[in-house]
Design a protein around this motif. Structure first.
Motif, PDB file in Angstrom:
ATOM      1  N   THR A 184       0.834  -1.204   0.000  1.00 57.57           N
ATOM      2  CA  THR A 184       0.000   0.000   0.000  1.00 57.57           C
ATOM      3  C   THR A 184       0.864   1.247   0.000  1.00 57.57           C
ATOM      4  OG1 THR A 184      -1.779  -1.129   1.185  1.00 57.57           O
ATOM      5  CG2 THR A 184      -1.780   1.278   1.253  1.00 57.57           C
ATOM      6  N   LEU A 185       1.910   1.263   0.808  1.00 52.28           N
ATOM      7  CA  LEU A 185       2.820   2.410   0.850  1.00 52.28           C
ATOM      8  C   LEU A 185       3.484   2.629  -0.506  1.00 52.28           C
ATOM      9  CD1 LEU A 185       4.556   1.755   4.305  1.00 52.28           C
ATOM     10  CD2 LEU A 185       2.836   3.486   3.799  1.00 52.28           C
ATOM     11  N   ASP A 186       3.918   1.545  -1.131  1.00 55.81           N
ATOM     12  CA  ASP A 186       4.570   1.650  -2.434  1.00 55.81           C
ATOM     13  C   ASP A 186       3.602   2.176  -3.491  1.00 55.81           C
ATOM     14  OD1 ASP A 186       6.881   0.682  -1.300  1.00 55.81           O
ATOM     15  OD2 ASP A 186       6.573  -1.376  -1.995  1.00 55.81           O
ATOM     16  N   GLN A 187       2.355   1.726  -3.437  1.00 54.53           N
ATOM     17  CA  GLN A 187       1.370   2.156  -4.420  1.00 54.53           C
ATOM     18  C   GLN A 187       1.017   3.636  -4.243  1.00 54.53           C
ATOM     19  OE1 GLN A 187      -1.670  -0.774  -3.652  1.00 54.53           O
ATOM     20  NE2 GLN A 187      -1.004  -2.079  -5.357  1.00 54.53           N
ATOM     21  N   LEU A 188       0.899   4.080  -3.008  1.00 50.97           N
ATOM     22  CA  LEU A 188       0.633   5.494  -2.753  1.00 50.97           C
ATOM     23  C   LEU A 188       1.783   6.355  -3.263  1.00 50.97           C
ATOM     24  CD1 LEU A 188      -0.865   5.366   0.868  1.00 50.97           C
ATOM     25  CD2 LEU A 188      -2.078   6.012  -1.226  1.00 50.97           C
ATOM     26  N   ALA A 189       3.015   5.883  -3.043  1.00 47.08           N
ATOM     27  CA  ALA A 189       4.177   6.621  -3.527  1.00 47.08           C
ATOM     28  C   ALA A 189       4.210   6.645  -5.052  1.00 47.08           C
ATOM     29  CB  ALA A 189       5.457   5.994  -2.976  1.00 47.08           C
ATOM     30  N   ASP A 190       3.884   5.506  -5.674  1.00 43.31           N
ATOM     31  CA  ASP A 190       3.885   5.420  -7.128  1.00 43.31           C
ATOM     32  C   ASP A 190       2.848   6.359  -7.752  1.00 43.31           C
ATOM     33  OD1 ASP A 190       4.848   4.017  -9.580  1.00 43.31           O
ATOM     34  OD2 ASP A 190       2.747   3.413  -9.708  1.00 43.31           O
ATOM     35  N   MET A 191       1.722   6.549  -7.074  1.00 42.76           N
ATOM     36  CA  MET A 191       0.675   7.449  -7.564  1.00 42.76           C
ATOM     37  C   MET A 191       0.912   8.895  -7.150  1.00 42.76           C
ATOM     38  SD  MET A 191      -2.870   5.257  -7.142  1.00 42.76           S
ATOM     39  CE  MET A 191      -2.615   4.845  -5.406  1.00 42.76           C
ATOM     40  N   ARG A 192       2.063   9.140  -6.507  1.00 41.02           N
ATOM     41  CA  ARG A 192       2.447  10.470  -6.057  1.00 41.02           C
ATOM     42  C   ARG A 192       1.439  11.070  -5.078  1.00 41.02           C
ATOM     43  NH1 ARG A 192       4.737  13.181 -11.725  1.00 41.02           N
ATOM     44  NH2 ARG A 192       6.290  11.560 -12.131  1.00 41.02           N
ATOM     45  N   LEU A 193       0.843  10.221  -4.279  1.00 43.83           N
ATOM     46  CA  LEU A 193      -0.042  10.682  -3.208  1.00 43.83           C
ATOM     47  C   LEU A 193       0.789  10.782  -1.930  1.00 43.83           C
ATOM     48  CD1 LEU A 193      -3.156   8.463  -4.024  1.00 43.83           C
ATOM     49  CD2 LEU A 193      -2.873  10.899  -4.498  1.00 43.83           C
ATOM     50  N   LYS A 194       1.799  11.660  -1.974  1.00 49.37           N
ATOM     51  CA  LYS A 194       2.776  11.696  -0.896  1.00 49.37           C
ATOM     52  C   LYS A 194       2.179  12.171   0.419  1.00 49.37           C
ATOM     53  CE  LYS A 194       4.576  16.303  -2.018  1.00 49.37           C
ATOM     54  NZ  LYS A 194       5.806  17.087  -2.304  1.00 49.37           N
ATOM     55  N   ASP A 195       1.193  13.042   0.363  1.00 50.73           N
ATOM     56  CA  ASP A 195       0.605  13.527   1.607  1.00 50.73           C
ATOM     57  C   ASP A 195      -0.320  12.484   2.228  1.00 50.73           C
ATOM     58  OD1 ASP A 195       1.599  16.394   1.731  1.00 50.73           O
ATOM     59  OD2 ASP A 195       0.744  16.313  -0.285  1.00 50.73           O
ATOM     60  N   MET A 196      -1.056  11.772   1.380  1.00 49.04           N
ATOM     61  CA  MET A 196      -1.856  10.668   1.892  1.00 49.04           C
ATOM     62  C   MET A 196      -0.951   9.574   2.460  1.00 49.04           C
ATOM     63  SD  MET A 196      -4.777   8.355  -0.028  1.00 49.04           S
ATOM     64  CE  MET A 196      -5.916   9.722  -0.242  1.00 49.04           C
ATOM     65  N   LEU A 197       0.174   9.369   1.800  1.00 48.55           N
ATOM     66  CA  LEU A 197       1.155   8.400   2.286  1.00 48.55           C
ATOM     67  C   LEU A 197       1.650   8.798   3.666  1.00 48.55           C
ATOM     68  CD1 LEU A 197       3.168   6.054   2.010  1.00 48.55           C
ATOM     69  CD2 LEU A 197       4.618   7.571   0.633  1.00 48.55           C
ATOM     70  N   GLU A 198       1.989  10.068   3.850  1.00 49.02           N
ATOM     71  CA  GLU A 198       2.451  10.547   5.143  1.00 49.02           C
ATOM     72  C   GLU A 198       1.371  10.396   6.191  1.00 49.02           C
ATOM     73  OE1 GLU A 198       4.674  12.127   8.178  1.00 49.02           O
ATOM     74  OE2 GLU A 198       5.293  11.375   6.213  1.00 49.02           O
ATOM     75  N   ALA A 199       0.122  10.712   5.830  1.00 48.40           N
ATOM     76  CA  ALA A 199      -0.984  10.574   6.780  1.00 48.40           C
ATOM     77  C   ALA A 199      -1.216   9.115   7.157  1.00 48.40           C
ATOM     78  CB  ALA A 199      -2.259  11.172   6.180  1.00 48.40           C
ATOM     79  N   TYR A 200      -1.060   8.228   6.173  1.00 45.91           N
ATOM     80  CA  TYR A 200      -1.244   6.793   6.446  1.00 45.91           C
ATOM     81  C   TYR A 200      -0.167   6.280   7.408  1.00 45.91           C
ATOM     82  CZ  TYR A 200      -1.630   1.782   5.513  1.00 45.91           C
ATOM     83  OH  TYR A 200      -1.764   0.427   5.648  1.00 45.91           O
ATOM     84  N   ARG A 201       1.061   6.725   7.201  1.00 43.06           N
ATOM     85  CA  ARG A 201       2.145   6.325   8.104  1.00 43.06           C
ATOM     86  C   ARG A 201       1.885   6.821   9.522  1.00 43.06           C
ATOM     87  NH1 ARG A 201       7.093   7.658   3.916  1.00 43.06           N
ATOM     88  NH2 ARG A 201       7.406   5.523   3.133  1.00 43.06           N
ATOM     89  N   ARG A 202       1.382   8.043   9.623  1.00 39.51           N
ATOM     90  CA  ARG A 202       1.077   8.582  10.944  1.00 39.51           C
ATOM     91  C   ARG A 202      -0.042   7.791  11.614  1.00 39.51           C
ATOM     92  NH1 ARG A 202       1.226  15.213  10.245  1.00 39.51           N
ATOM     93  NH2 ARG A 202       3.419  15.359   9.587  1.00 39.51           N
ATOM     94  N   GLN A 203      -1.019   7.389  10.833  1.00 39.94           N
ATOM     95  CA  GLN A 203      -2.097   6.585  11.396  1.00 39.94           C
ATOM     96  C   GLN A 203      -1.573   5.273  11.974  1.00 39.94           C
ATOM     97  OE1 GLN A 203      -5.487   5.806   8.933  1.00 39.94           O
ATOM     98  NE2 GLN A 203      -6.179   7.955   8.897  1.00 39.94           N
ATOM     99  N   GLN A 204      -0.608   4.669  11.265  1.00 38.08           N
ATOM    100  CA  GLN A 204      -0.062   3.401  11.723  1.00 38.08           C
ATOM    101  C   GLN A 204       0.683   3.530  13.046  1.00 38.08           C
ATOM    102  OE1 GLN A 204      -0.936   0.585  10.002  1.00 38.08           O
ATOM    103  NE2 GLN A 204      -2.132   2.165   8.937  1.00 38.08           N
ATOM    104  N   GLU A 205       1.112   4.769  13.355  1.00 40.73           N
ATOM    105  CA  GLU A 205       1.854   5.003  14.590  1.00 40.73           C
ATOM    106  C   GLU A 205       0.949   5.386  15.758  1.00 40.73           C
ATOM    107  OE1 GLU A 205       4.516   8.057  13.472  1.00 40.73           O
ATOM    108  OE2 GLU A 205       5.740   6.795  12.131  1.00 40.73           O
ATOM    109  N   GLN A 206      -0.359   5.454  15.499  1.00 45.22           N
ATOM    110  CA  GLN A 206      -1.308   5.861  16.537  1.00 45.22           C
ATOM    111  C   GLN A 206      -2.256   4.707  16.857  1.00 45.22           C
ATOM    112  OE1 GLN A 206      -3.294   9.357  15.059  1.00 45.22           O
ATOM    113  NE2 GLN A 206      -1.397  10.471  14.727  1.00 45.22           N
ATOM    114  N   PRO A 207      -2.024   4.006  17.957  1.00 45.33           N
ATOM    115  CA  PRO A 207      -2.900   2.880  18.309  1.00 45.33           C
ATOM    116  C   PRO A 207      -4.368   3.305  18.446  1.00 45.33           C
ATOM    117  CG  PRO A 207      -0.912   2.877  19.641  1.00 45.33           C
ATOM    118  CD  PRO A 207      -0.916   4.167  18.897  1.00 45.33           C
ATOM    119  N   SER A 208      -4.600   4.531  18.861  1.00 47.79           N
ATOM    120  CA  SER A 208      -5.979   4.989  19.070  1.00 47.79           C
ATOM    121  C   SER A 208      -6.752   5.102  17.769  1.00 47.79           C
ATOM    122  CB  SER A 208      -5.983   6.337  19.783  1.00 47.79           C
ATOM    123  OG  SER A 208      -5.304   7.319  19.012  1.00 47.79           O
ATOM    124  N   ILE A 209      -6.045   5.076  16.637  1.00 45.69           N
ATOM    125  CA  ILE A 209      -6.727   5.215  15.356  1.00 45.69           C
ATOM    126  C   ILE A 209      -7.654   4.039  15.111  1.00 45.69           C
ATOM    127  CG2 ILE A 209      -5.098   3.984  13.849  1.00 45.69           C
ATOM    128  CD1 ILE A 209      -6.652   7.430  13.107  1.00 45.69           C
TER     129      ILE A 209
END
Length: 249
Positions: A6-31
């Motif tokens: 999923t991370l690779d696909q987001l990067a390939d589609m140049r959705l870099k901000d969504m990629l960053e938001a997704y990574r942040r979500q993964q670091e938040q157990p409360s999500i």
């Protein structure tokens, strides 16, 4: 594996901000307390806001506004004949949709350039392409464009700009050649784009600086009859603000 894919696909589609938001979500157990729809909505909103911000920054950079002015920072405390209701109406951008003009006049230092740039800032925030010129500089570039063969392209590019700001209008009288150049510009924009003009001279005196009466009538007809007119009065705001760090005018 699925997460990395999923991370690779987001990067390939140049959705870099969504990629960053997704990574942040993964670091938040409360999500995990949020539903899939809520989490997905947050990702989309993050990407959307980031794109809007980048687009705004591009528009502001291309606008070359002389002052980083904001409509919210206009000072109404000093008596300058500023109509707060009119400024609020202009801040909605409706006049841009209707291809109307704004003509601002007043003596040196009362805030003509600031108001022009503040309206330009509003236009950029709404999503309109904007360009600021001192009139003398615009005339110079038109002459250069004629000399290097890019005149038609330059006029075409000016026509595409949704809001053109012309500052320091009428510091000197316009020659017949300069008047013809200005007519080309305003004719292309008439009823199709919006223009702001800031001048020390009252609008009623503009025909005096356009030395060719025929060209003067043609130019003013295209500018004045579809325009909001703002006449600023009072003391120089530069003098009044000289002792403060506040940039609002």
């Amino acid at each position: 594996m699925l997460k990395q894919q999923t991370l690779d696909q987001l990067a390939d589609m140049r959705l870099k901000d969504m990629l960053e938001a997704y990574r942040r979500q993964q670091e938040q157990p409360s999500i995990l307390e949020l539903s899939f729809e809520e989490r997905f909505s947050l990702l989309v909103e993050y990407e959307w806001r980031a794109r809007r911000n980048r687009h705004l920054q591009r528009l502001l950079k291309q606008a070359h506004l002389r002052i980083p002015a904001c409509i919210e920072d206009i000072d109404y405390n000093c008596p300058r004949n500023l109509d707060r209701k009119l400024i609020a109406r202009l801040s909605t951008g409706e006049w841009l949709q209707q291809h109307q003009n704004v003509l601002i006049s007043g003596p040196t230092g009362v805030g003509k350039t600031y108001l022009s740039c503040a309206l330009g800032n509003i236009a950029c925030r709404i999503g309109y392409s904007t360009r600021y010129y001192r009139v003398s500089r615009l005339l110079e570039e038109l002459v250069i464009a004629k000399g290097d063969g890019t005149y038609s392209k330059f006029l075409s590019d000016l026509k595409k700009i949704q809001l053109l700001i012309l500052d320091d209008w009428g510091l000197n009288s316009f020659t017949s050649a300069e008047s013809r150049e200005l007519l080309e510009v305003v004719e292309d924009r008439n009823q199709q784009r919006s223009t702001i003009i800031a001048s020390q001279l009252p609008v009623d005196h503009w025909n005096q600086i356009l030395t060719d009466p025929t060209l003067a009538d043609a130019i003013l007809d295209r500018l004045v009859h579809n325009a909001y007119k703002i006449s600023i009065k009072g003391e120089s705001m530069r003098k009044l603000k000289a002792q403060t760090p506040d940039q609002s005018i």
